[in-house]
Design a protein around this motif. Structure first.
Motif, PDB file in Angstrom:
ATOM      1  N   MET A   1       0.855  -1.191   0.000  1.00 21.20           N
ATOM      2  CA  MET A   1       0.000   0.000   0.000  1.00 21.20           C
ATOM      3  C   MET A   1       0.894   1.245   0.000  1.00 21.20           C
ATOM      4  N   SER A   2       0.813   2.067  -1.028  1.00 20.42           N
ATOM      5  CA  SER A   2       1.720   3.215  -1.110  1.00 20.42           C
ATOM      6  C   SER A   2       0.958   4.538  -1.228  1.00 20.42           C
ATOM      7  N   ARG A   3       1.558   5.568  -0.683  1.00 19.64           N
ATOM      8  CA  ARG A   3       1.002   6.917  -0.821  1.00 19.64           C
ATOM      9  C   ARG A   3       2.142   7.819  -1.285  1.00 19.64           C
ATOM     10  N   VAL A   4       1.849   8.623  -2.269  1.00 16.33           N
ATOM     11  CA  VAL A   4       2.862   9.520  -2.815  1.00 16.33           C
ATOM     12  C   VAL A   4       2.673  10.902  -2.206  1.00 16.33           C
ATOM     13  N   THR A   5       3.766  11.517  -1.750  1.00 11.55           N
ATOM     14  CA  THR A   5       3.656  12.876  -1.206  1.00 11.55           C
ATOM     15  C   THR A   5       4.660  13.784  -1.902  1.00 11.55           C
ATOM     16  N   VAL A   6       4.324  15.056  -1.933  1.00  9.04           N
ATOM     17  CA  VAL A   6       5.250  16.050  -2.468  1.00  9.04           C
ATOM     18  C   VAL A   6       5.428  17.142  -1.422  1.00  9.04           C
ATOM     19  N   GLY A   7       6.631  17.219  -0.871  1.00  5.81           N
ATOM     20  CA  GLY A   7       6.944  18.232   0.131  1.00  5.81           C
ATOM     21  C   GLY A   7       6.712  17.724   1.552  1.00  5.81           C
ATOM     22  N   PRO A   8       7.453  18.328   2.508  1.00  4.68           N
ATOM     23  CA  PRO A   8       7.385  17.913   3.903  1.00  4.68           C
ATOM     24  C   PRO A   8       5.978  18.025   4.503  1.00  4.68           C
ATOM     25  N   ALA A   9       5.219  19.031   4.123  1.00  2.67           N
ATOM     26  CA  ALA A   9       3.883  19.206   4.705  1.00  2.67           C
ATOM     27  C   ALA A   9       3.003  18.010   4.351  1.00  2.67           C
ATOM     28  N   ALA A  10       3.152  17.521   3.128  1.00  6.52           N
ATOM     29  CA  ALA A  10       2.344  16.379   2.691  1.00  6.52           C
ATOM     30  C   ALA A  10       2.787  15.099   3.409  1.00  6.52           C
ATOM     31  N   VAL A  28       5.610   0.039  14.870  1.00  8.11           N
ATOM     32  CA  VAL A  28       5.816   0.515  13.499  1.00  8.11           C
ATOM     33  C   VAL A  28       7.315   0.662  13.260  1.00  8.11           C
ATOM     34  N   LEU A  29       7.830  -0.058  12.280  1.00  8.46           N
ATOM     35  CA  LEU A  29       9.241   0.073  11.920  1.00  8.46           C
ATOM     36  C   LEU A  29       9.327   1.020  10.737  1.00  8.46           C
ATOM     37  N   LEU A  30      10.014   2.130  10.945  1.00  6.96           N
ATOM     38  CA  LEU A  30      10.049   3.200   9.945  1.00  6.96           C
ATOM     39  C   LEU A  30      11.431   3.244   9.312  1.00  6.96           C
ATOM     40  N   SER A  31      11.452   3.150   7.990  1.00  7.07           N
ATOM     41  CA  SER A  31      12.756   3.176   7.333  1.00  7.07           C
ATOM     42  C   SER A  31      12.760   4.149   6.169  1.00  7.07           C
ATOM     43  N   GLY A  32      13.950   4.468   5.715  1.00  7.38           N
ATOM     44  CA  GLY A  32      14.139   5.429   4.631  1.00  7.38           C
ATOM     45  C   GLY A  32      15.473   6.084   4.820  1.00  7.38           C
ATOM     46  N   PRO A  33      16.094   6.530   3.743  1.00  7.31           N
ATOM     47  CA  PRO A  33      17.438   7.119   3.866  1.00  7.31           C
ATOM     48  C   PRO A  33      17.416   8.413   4.681  1.00  7.31           C
ATOM     49  N   LEU A  34      18.577   8.828   5.137  1.00  6.15           N
ATOM     50  CA  LEU A  34      18.698  10.096   5.859  1.00  6.15           C
ATOM     51  C   LEU A  34      18.098  11.206   4.999  1.00  6.15           C
ATOM     52  N   GLY A  35      17.268  12.040   5.612  1.00  5.75           N
ATOM     53  CA  GLY A  35      16.673  13.145   4.877  1.00  5.75           C
ATOM     54  C   GLY A  35      15.402  12.783   4.140  1.00  5.75           C
ATOM     55  N   ALA A  36      14.946  11.536   4.273  1.00 10.88           N
ATOM     56  CA  ALA A  36      13.739  11.122   3.553  1.00 10.88           C
ATOM     57  C   ALA A  36      12.484  11.714   4.184  1.00 10.88           C
ATOM     58  N   GLY A  37      12.583  12.067   5.460  1.00  2.96           N
ATOM     59  CA  GLY A  37      11.421  12.646   6.126  1.00  2.96           C
ATOM     60  C   GLY A  37      10.830  11.755   7.187  1.00  2.96           C
TER      61      GLY A  37
END
Lengths: 156, 225
Positions: A1-10, A28-37
Motif C-alpha cells: 500500500m503506497s502513498r505519494v507525497t510532495v513536500g514535507p507538509a504532505a 511501526v518500523l520506519l525506514s528510509g534514507p537520511l533526509g527522507a522525512g
C-alpha cells in the motif's frame, strides 16, 4: 500500500492520517534514507495521536515517550531511533514490543535494522525518495494486513 | 545430587513465581500473575526464606529460568538471581522455560511427544519438542515460530502430541485444531521442576532471547547500505 507525497507538509499529513489506523500494541518500523522525512512523518503521526508537544528526532536519546490524547486507547507513543545503537542488546533492552502492550504504540526509526527483535507482528513504513520533494511511503508488514481496507483509504 | 538448600526463580511469563528447597521441605509460591515481577520478586524471596527460617546466605544453589519468554520479566529474574548469587556465593544454575515445562508435564504424568510453547508475543511463540518417557529428552532446539506454522506442521504430520505452556493458552483455538493434539493446562514453567534440576553443574548464566541471533546479521550490514 503506497502513498505519494510532495513536500514535507504532505509527508507530515500522511503521518497524521496514518496515526488513525493505529491501535494499542502496534509496533511501526520506519525506514528510509537520511533526509527522507522519517522524523517529519513521525511529527504528523504524533499529532494524529494527540501528542501536544513537538516530536523531535530521538537520535541521541534512543527513545522518547510522549503522552497521547485520543479516544482510541493509545495513551503513550514510544518514539525510538536505533540507528546509533551499537549493539542489539540495547534494542532488546528497550523492550518496546512488550511496552506497547500497556496501551501504547511504538515507532522505531531504522527499526528494520533490528527487525527480528520486534517479532513478526509489525507494521513497516518505508519512505523512498523519488525526487527532490517527492516521496513514496509504502506500508506493509504482518501487523498491517488485518486493516487493509483502511490502509487503502489512507493510500488513496 | 546432594543439594540441600536451593531457591528457584521463574519470571519468563507474566507470572512471577519462586520455590524453595530445604532438605525434604519444598514450597512453591506464585507471587503475582500479572507482570509485577520487579515489585514482588525480592520481597517474595525474603518472605519465603523467613518462613523457612533461612537466610539468603544459607542457599547453596539458585536456579533461574533464563528464557525464552517475557523479556521484561526475565531481566528482573536474572538480575535478582545474579545479585543473590554474587552476594551469597551460591552456585547459579540456568534452566530454560521450555525444559521446565517439559519436566513439569513429565511430573504431571504426560508421556510421549510434548511440544513446549511459550508466548513470544508479537505473533510468535517459542517452541521446543521433547520426548517424555522414563526421562525427559529434548528432540529439537528452542525455536521462534508463528503459532499457525506449528499447528500446520503437527496437523500435517498427524502424530499424537501434547501441547503445554502459556503460548498454548494464548493461541488455544489454533492449537485445539490439531487433530491428534492434546492441550495440557500447564501454563507457567513450574518452579518445583526447577528445584529438581538444582543438582546440575553451576556456572555462568546468560539469558536466552532467541530473537537476537537472527537480528545480528541485519545489524552489522547497516553501514554498507
Amino acid at each position: 500500500m503506497s502513498r505519494v507525497t510532495v513536500g514535507p507538509a504532505a509527508t507530515e499529513l500522511a503521518g497524521e492520517e496514518f496515526a488513525r489506523l493505529l491501535r494499542p500494541g502496534d509496533v511501526v518500523l520506519l525506514s528510509g534514507p537520511l533526509g527522507a522525512g522519517k522524523t517529519t512523518f513521525v511529527r504528523g503521526l504524533a499529532r494524529g495521536l494527540g501528542v501536544s508537544e513537538r516530536a523531535t528526532s530521538p537520535t541521541f536519546t534512543l527513545v522518547r515517550q510522549h503522552r497521547c490524547h485520543n479516544d482510541r486507547g493509545i495513551a503513550t507513543l514510544h518514539h525510538a531511533d536505533v540507528y546509533r545503537v551499537t549493539s542489539l542488546d540495547e534494542v532488546l533492552d528497550l523492550a518496546l514490543g512488550e511496552l506497547v502492550e500497556e496501551a501504547a504504540v511504538a515507532v522505531v526509526e531504522w527499526g528494520e535494522l533490528a527487525a527480528p527483535v520486534f517479532g513478526a507482528d509489525v507494521v513497516t513504513v518505508s519512505i523512498a525518495v523519488t525526487s527532490d520533494e517527492g516521496r513514496t511511503i509504502d506500508v506493509d508488514g504482518a501487523g498491517a494486513r488485518d486493516r487493509a481496507e483502511a490502509m487503502a483509504r489512507w493510500a488513496s | 545430587m546432594g543439594v540441600v538448600r536451593a531457591l528457584a526463580i521463574e519470571t519468563a511469563t507474566t507470572a512471577c513465581s519462586i520455590a524453595l528447597l530445604d532438605g525434604n521441605r519444598r514450597e512453591a509460591r506464585l507471587l503475582a500473575a500479572d507482570r509485577r515481577h520487579v515489585e514482588v520478586l525480592a520481597p517474595g524471596i525474603a518472605a519465603l526464606l523467613e518462613d523457612f527460617a533461612l537466610r539468603a546466605g544459607d542457599l547453596e544453589r539458585i536456579v533461574v529460568d533464563r528464557g525464552p519468554g517475557l523479556f521484561t520479566g526475565l531481566r528482573v529474574g536474572l538480575a535478582t538471581a545474579f545479585a543473590l548469587a554474587d552476594a551469597t556465593g551460591a552456585g547459579l544454575v540456568g534452566v530454560t522455560s521450555l525444559e521446565l515445562l517439559a519436566h513439569g508435564a513429565h511430573e504431571a504424568g504426560v508421556r510421549g511427544r510434548l511440544m513446549a510453547v511459550v508466548d513470544g508475543r508479537r505473533g510468535e511463540v517459542f517452541t521446543q519438542r521433547f520426548e517424555l518417557a522414563d526421562e525427559v529428552t529434548a528432540e529439537s532446539e528452542p525455536a521462534v515460530e508463528r503459532p499457525r506454522d506449528v499447528v500446520i506442521a503437527w496437523a500435517t504430520n498427524g502424530a499424537a502430541v501434547t501441547f503445554c505452556g502459556d503460548g498454548v493458552a494464548r493461541y488455544e483455538r489454533d492449537f485445539a485444531a490439531v487433530p491428534n493434539g492434546t492441550l495440557h493446562p500447564l501454563s507457567v514453567p513450574p518452579t518445583l521442576a526447577a528445584l529438581d534440576l538444582a543438582g546440575r553443574e553451576p556456572g555462568p548464566v546468560a539469558p536466552l532471547y532467541l530473537r537476537e541471533a537472527d537480528a545480528v546479521a541485519n545489524f552489522v550490514t547497516r553501514d554498507a547500505r
